[in-house]
Design a protein around this motif. Sequence first.
Motif, PDB file in Angstrom:
ATOM      1  N   ALA A   1      50.527  37.126  46.881  1.00  0.00           N
ATOM      2  CA  ALA A   1      51.818  37.709  46.519  1.00  0.00           C
ATOM      3  C   ALA A   1      52.974  36.943  47.147  1.00  0.00           C
ATOM      4  O   ALA A   1      54.060  36.857  46.562  1.00  0.00           O
ATOM      5  N   ARG A   2      52.750  36.363  48.331  1.00  0.00           N
ATOM      6  CA  ARG A   2      53.799  35.543  48.953  1.00  0.00           C
ATOM      7  C   ARG A   2      53.933  34.201  48.240  1.00  0.00           C
ATOM      8  O   ARG A   2      55.044  33.683  48.063  1.00  0.00           O
ATOM      9  N   LEU A   3      52.803  33.637  47.851  1.00  0.00           N
ATOM     10  CA  LEU A   3      52.837  32.338  47.173  1.00  0.00           C
ATOM     11  C   LEU A   3      53.321  32.462  45.736  1.00  0.00           C
ATOM     12  O   LEU A   3      53.963  31.543  45.204  1.00  0.00           O
ATOM     13  N   LEU A   4      52.995  33.564  45.095  1.00  0.00           N
ATOM     14  CA  LEU A   4      53.209  33.720  43.667  1.00  0.00           C
ATOM     15  C   LEU A   4      53.691  35.144  43.376  1.00  0.00           C
ATOM     16  O   LEU A   4      52.929  35.962  42.860  1.00  0.00           O
ATOM     17  N   PRO A   5      54.930  35.457  43.721  1.00  0.00           N
ATOM     18  CA  PRO A   5      55.409  36.835  43.541  1.00  0.00           C
ATOM     19  C   PRO A   5      55.283  37.268  42.083  1.00  0.00           C
ATOM     20  O   PRO A   5      55.765  36.589  41.177  1.00  0.00           O
ATOM     21  N   SER A   6      54.598  38.378  41.852  1.00  0.00           N
ATOM     22  CA  SER A   6      54.355  38.858  40.503  1.00  0.00           C
ATOM     23  C   SER A   6      53.934  40.312  40.566  1.00  0.00           C
ATOM     24  O   SER A   6      53.106  40.678  41.408  1.00  0.00           O
ATOM     25  N   PRO A   7      54.461  41.166  39.689  1.00  0.00           N
ATOM     26  CA  PRO A   7      54.013  42.558  39.687  1.00  0.00           C
ATOM     27  C   PRO A   7      52.536  42.701  39.328  1.00  0.00           C
ATOM     28  O   PRO A   7      51.883  43.653  39.756  1.00  0.00           O
ATOM     29  N   VAL A   8      51.988  41.759  38.562  1.00  0.00           N
ATOM     30  CA  VAL A   8      50.570  41.826  38.230  1.00  0.00           C
ATOM     31  C   VAL A   8      49.717  41.537  39.465  1.00  0.00           C
ATOM     32  O   VAL A   8      48.681  42.173  39.690  1.00  0.00           O
ATOM     33  N   VAL A   9      50.137  40.564  40.266  1.00  0.00           N
ATOM     34  CA  VAL A   9      49.439  40.305  41.524  1.00  0.00           C
ATOM     35  C   VAL A   9      49.511  41.542  42.418  1.00  0.00           C
ATOM     36  O   VAL A   9      48.526  41.927  43.064  1.00  0.00           O
ATOM     37  N   GLU A  10      50.672  42.198  42.462  1.00  0.00           N
ATOM     38  CA  GLU A  10      50.808  43.413  43.263  1.00  0.00           C
ATOM     39  C   GLU A  10      49.885  44.514  42.754  1.00  0.00           C
ATOM     40  O   GLU A  10      49.353  45.303  43.542  1.00  0.00           O
ATOM     41  N   LEU A  11      49.688  44.579  41.446  1.00  0.00           N
ATOM     42  CA  LEU A  11      48.773  45.575  40.895  1.00  0.00           C
ATOM     43  C   LEU A  11      47.342  45.294  41.349  1.00  0.00           C
ATOM     44  O   LEU A  11      46.602  46.211  41.741  1.00  0.00           O
ATOM     45  N   ASN A  12      46.952  44.040  41.314  1.00  0.00           N
ATOM     46  CA  ASN A  12      45.623  43.683  41.797  1.00  0.00           C
ATOM     47  C   ASN A  12      45.485  43.940  43.297  1.00  0.00           C
ATOM     48  O   ASN A  12      44.429  44.351  43.771  1.00  0.00           O
ATOM     49  N   ARG A  13      46.557  43.700  44.044  1.00  0.00           N
ATOM     50  CA  ARG A  13      46.529  43.995  45.483  1.00  0.00           C
ATOM     51  C   ARG A  13      46.336  45.487  45.715  1.00  0.00           C
ATOM     52  O   ARG A  13      45.612  45.903  46.632  1.00  0.00           O
ATOM     53  N   ALA A  14      46.977  46.308  44.881  1.00  0.00           N
ATOM     54  CA  ALA A  14      46.819  47.757  45.010  1.00  0.00           C
ATOM     55  C   ALA A  14      45.362  48.168  44.834  1.00  0.00           C
ATOM     56  O   ALA A  14      44.865  49.057  45.534  1.00  0.00           O
ATOM     57  N   VAL A  15      44.669  47.517  43.901  1.00  0.00           N
ATOM     58  CA  VAL A  15      43.248  47.807  43.695  1.00  0.00           C
ATOM     59  C   VAL A  15      42.448  47.456  44.951  1.00  0.00           C
ATOM     60  O   VAL A  15      41.600  48.231  45.407  1.00  0.00           O
TER      61      VAL A  15
ATOM     62  N   GLY B   1      45.918  53.027  47.666  1.00  0.00           N
ATOM     63  CA  GLY B   1      46.153  52.205  46.486  1.00  0.00           C
ATOM     64  C   GLY B   1      47.070  52.880  45.498  1.00  0.00           C
ATOM     65  O   GLY B   1      47.925  52.230  44.879  1.00  0.00           O
ATOM     66  N   LEU B   2      46.916  54.205  45.346  1.00  0.00           N
ATOM     67  CA  LEU B   2      47.737  54.944  44.394  1.00  0.00           C
ATOM     68  C   LEU B   2      49.214  54.900  44.776  1.00  0.00           C
ATOM     69  O   LEU B   2      50.082  54.836  43.902  1.00  0.00           O
ATOM     70  N   ARG B   3      49.506  54.925  46.073  1.00  0.00           N
ATOM     71  CA  ARG B   3      50.913  54.832  46.495  1.00  0.00           C
ATOM     72  C   ARG B   3      51.535  53.517  46.021  1.00  0.00           C
ATOM     73  O   ARG B   3      52.692  53.495  45.562  1.00  0.00           O
ATOM     74  N   LEU B   4      50.787  52.431  46.121  1.00  0.00           N
ATOM     75  CA  LEU B   4      51.297  51.135  45.661  1.00  0.00           C
ATOM     76  C   LEU B   4      51.457  51.114  44.143  1.00  0.00           C
ATOM     77  O   LEU B   4      52.437  50.566  43.618  1.00  0.00           O
ATOM     78  N   VAL B   5      50.504  51.703  43.436  1.00  0.00           N
ATOM     79  CA  VAL B   5      50.592  51.749  41.972  1.00  0.00           C
ATOM     80  C   VAL B   5      51.777  52.587  41.532  1.00  0.00           C
ATOM     81  O   VAL B   5      52.516  52.211  40.602  1.00  0.00           O
ATOM     82  N   ASN B   6      51.998  53.712  42.188  1.00  0.00           N
ATOM     83  CA  ASN B   6      53.144  54.556  41.840  1.00  0.00           C
ATOM     84  C   ASN B   6      54.463  53.837  42.085  1.00  0.00           C
ATOM     85  O   ASN B   6      55.425  54.002  41.333  1.00  0.00           O
TER      86      ASN B   6
END
Length: 417
Positions: free
Chosen positions: A327-341, A352-357
């Motif tokens: 996420a630091r190298l490649l800021p993207s909401p999709v990467v953040e979604l995968n991080r939440a998982v 994880g749900l807090r991050l998804v929300n």
Amino acid sequence: MTDLEAVFRREWGQIVATLIRLTGDWDLAEECAQDAFAAALERWPRDGVPERPGAWLTTAARNRATDRLRREAVGAAKLKQAALLEGPPPAVDDFPDDRLRLMFACCHPGLSLQAQVALTLRTLAGLSTAAIGRAFLVPEQTMSQRLVRAKRKIRAAGIPFRVPPPHLLPARLQAVLGVLYLLFNEGYGGADEPINEGSGGPVDQGSGSSGGPGLRGEAIRLARLLAGLMPGEPETGGLLALMLLHEARHATRIALDGTLVPLEEQDRTRWDRARIDEGVRVLEEALARRAAGPYQVQAAIAACHATAAGPDATDWPQIAVLYERLARLLPSPVVELNRAVAVAMSRGPEAGLRLVNRLTAQEALDGYHLLPATRADLLRRLDRRAEAAEAYRQALALATAEPERRYLTRRLAEVTT
């Protein structure tokens, strides 16, 4: 997939690349390639598929281009182009692959990065403008305009159709890597997923539409060529490793009934251990250069999954850390979604749900079916069945690929019965 569809996937890029090299006319190359496939669609069902379908299509496309150029000839330039098509191919550079040459021609730094990637996907992979637009999360008309502008700029600037000298390669590397990964993704799961998607997670990330092994194999082959062309560049090795690790488990992604199989349910005994071993070795060689980039980090995530003995043995805390770095190298909401998982798997579904929300509130992924699908999965794990059912319905309303729709329908049934 019919024989012609399989041949299209395998041969389109080579035919277009050859015609562009010979004529310098991008639109002519695409149109004549399309004419050749149209002729095949008419003749092959009647006469049978030729022993060498690629050669048949290339000859048909070259003949069509020659006819067009002679018909439209108004001076020496057009006649010279027609003569080149009829004679032996001219020497261009010492690199033996027209498709990789086409990538570097498309990925000229004079074009925007998105234009570089989009133009190469259109000409090399034959992806529709609509499919490329979906990959960039933009409307088809917007992408069409970008492609027209890119071709116009290439003609106006006289951008050469060749692999640039070594000192100019790094300036084009990011776009070429992006093209190769999207080419692989189209064969792996379709072009419905946006650029910069992370890899891994309990729900396999990929639309499930079948681009077939031809595109995946072509992408891996070109990645090997690129790694040989730029042996000192660690991200080329990172991309090759990432492809190999994903390819190793491709056969287990779709069940016999056409349903998407989530990663945690895949039969790991059917994963290709030789590809996993090669992917890990290539990744280790890249990481040894101590210049980790996004593809190496994604490959490291894929390696965590591929080398785990089972779902319970997966190092989710390490995967969560790797997604933070990505996420630091490649800021993207999709990467953040995968991080939440990954956070959900390492610290519990509530975390994880807090991050998804938070992502839902930001609205950056509105219309992206994997956001409600991921939220539904976490709600299901928390036994919040009514909320999970509503989220599964939202995901179903957005998902287009049948394997994913089957998977979501199955999950919806689980929380409503």
